[in-house]
Design a protein around this motif. Structure first.
Motif, PDB file in Angstrom:
ATOM      1  N   PHE A   1       0.831  -1.201   0.000  1.00  0.00           N
ATOM      2  CA  PHE A   1       0.000   0.000   0.000  1.00  0.00           C
ATOM      3  C   PHE A   1       0.870   1.259   0.000  1.00  0.00           C
ATOM      4  O   PHE A   1       0.568   2.223  -0.698  1.00  0.00           O
ATOM      5  CB  PHE A   1      -0.922   0.029   1.221  1.00  0.00           C
ATOM      6  N   ALA A   2       1.951   1.238   0.778  1.00  0.00           N
ATOM      7  CA  ALA A   2       2.843   2.403   0.831  1.00  0.00           C
ATOM      8  C   ALA A   2       3.464   2.671  -0.537  1.00  0.00           C
ATOM      9  O   ALA A   2       3.567   3.819  -0.981  1.00  0.00           O
ATOM     10  CB  ALA A   2       3.926   2.203   1.891  1.00  0.00           C
ATOM     11  N   GLN A   3       3.881   1.612  -1.219  1.00  0.00           N
ATOM     12  CA  GLN A   3       4.451   1.782  -2.556  1.00  0.00           C
ATOM     13  C   GLN A   3       3.396   2.270  -3.538  1.00  0.00           C
ATOM     14  O   GLN A   3       3.671   3.129  -4.383  1.00  0.00           O
ATOM     15  CB  GLN A   3       5.078   0.479  -3.049  1.00  0.00           C
TER      16      GLN A   3
ATOM     17  N   LEU B   1      -5.815   8.726  -1.775  1.00  0.00           N
ATOM     18  CA  LEU B   1      -5.201   7.401  -1.737  1.00  0.00           C
ATOM     19  C   LEU B   1      -4.664   7.088  -0.343  1.00  0.00           C
ATOM     20  O   LEU B   1      -4.798   5.961   0.140  1.00  0.00           O
ATOM     21  CB  LEU B   1      -4.076   7.301  -2.773  1.00  0.00           C
ATOM     22  N   HIS B   2      -4.072   8.082   0.304  1.00  0.00           N
ATOM     23  CA  HIS B   2      -3.564   7.878   1.665  1.00  0.00           C
ATOM     24  C   HIS B   2      -4.706   7.481   2.601  1.00  0.00           C
ATOM     25  O   HIS B   2      -4.578   6.550   3.397  1.00  0.00           O
ATOM     26  CB  HIS B   2      -2.853   9.131   2.171  1.00  0.00           C
ATOM     27  N   THR B   3      -5.817   8.192   2.482  1.00  0.00           N
ATOM     28  CA  THR B   3      -6.981   7.876   3.310  1.00  0.00           C
ATOM     29  C   THR B   3      -7.468   6.456   3.027  1.00  0.00           C
ATOM     30  O   THR B   3      -7.752   5.695   3.948  1.00  0.00           O
ATOM     31  CB  THR B   3      -8.114   8.891   3.062  1.00  0.00           C
ATOM     32  N   LEU B   4      -7.543   6.108   1.749  1.00  0.00           N
ATOM     33  CA  LEU B   4      -7.978   4.766   1.357  1.00  0.00           C
ATOM     34  C   LEU B   4      -7.078   3.697   1.957  1.00  0.00           C
ATOM     35  O   LEU B   4      -7.543   2.751   2.590  1.00  0.00           O
ATOM     36  CB  LEU B   4      -7.990   4.641  -0.167  1.00  0.00           C
ATOM     37  N   PHE B   5      -5.764   3.838   1.761  1.00  0.00           N
ATOM     38  CA  PHE B   5      -4.826   2.814   2.211  1.00  0.00           C
ATOM     39  C   PHE B   5      -4.625   2.813   3.729  1.00  0.00           C
ATOM     40  O   PHE B   5      -4.132   1.838   4.277  1.00  0.00           O
ATOM     41  CB  PHE B   5      -3.482   2.972   1.497  1.00  0.00           C
TER      42      PHE B   5
END
Length: 191
Positions: free
Chosen positions: A62-64, A110-114
């Motif tokens: 997820f971070a990548q 995307l940050h919120t999603l992951f």
């Protein structure tokens, strides 16, 4: 801006820049299937996930993705805007400027999603029945033993790096093909 974000996401989806993991499933998964799993196999699969450090692998993945997706989206949008024959230079510059304003918002989304704590559990819950119907109890135990071995641990430790390098190579190979396809589609649309 919201209209542009939707268009931006559509361009990415059509260009193939977004990975399949983000695509909507063709049919919703049957939640009842999770309850149909033999509890012994379910427990063994969950133990295997622990041995695999599956949560850590998913967090690293997820971070990548959180880093690479906005870059891929930007590249896809730039290619789409630059390939659009309906836009003059000034209109292209305006679209690209609007896109650049949207990228941080997409990154934040995307940050919120992951970062959603329920995402990991939902994924694991959905994976248990798949592993349970694919492998026997004994096979799951053998895989758990492998993942606890030094070679298994090395494989787990290097998987995020290998996935990142694989994604980079994939992007290098796919980007020119996607750009060529988009130019071809744009030319066909003008006919």
């Amino acid at each position: 801006m919201k209209k542009f974000l939707v268009a931006f996401a559509s361009v990415i989806a059509l260009s193939g820049a977004a990975p399949a993991v983000l695509a909507a499933p063709a049919a919703p998964a049957a939640p009842a299937a999770a309850g149909a799993v033999d509890p012994q196999i379910s427990a063994a699969v969950r133990a295997m996930f622990e041995a695999m450090k599956y949560r850590d692998i998913m967090k690293a993945t997820f971070a990548q993705m959180e880093v690479s997706l906005p870059q891929n989206m930007r590249a896809g949008a730039i290619a789409a805007v630059n390939a659009d024959p309906k836009l003059d230079v000034k209109a292209k510059q305006a679209k690209l400027a609007e896109m650049e304003k949207a990228v941080p918002q997409i990154g934040a989304a995307l940050h919120t999603l992951f970062s959603d704590p329920g995402l990991m559990e939902e994924m694991l819950d959905a994976l248990v029945p798949i592993y349970a119907r694919t492998y026997t109890f004994d096979e799951v135990r053998q895989m758990s033993a492998f993942y606890q071995s030094p070679v298994g641990q090395k494989m787990l430790a290097t998987t995020p790096q290998l996935m990142g390098e694989g994604m980079a190579i994939s992007n290098q190979i796919m980007a020119p093909r996607i750009n060529k396809l988009m130019q071809s589609l744009t030319k066909d649309a003008r006919k």
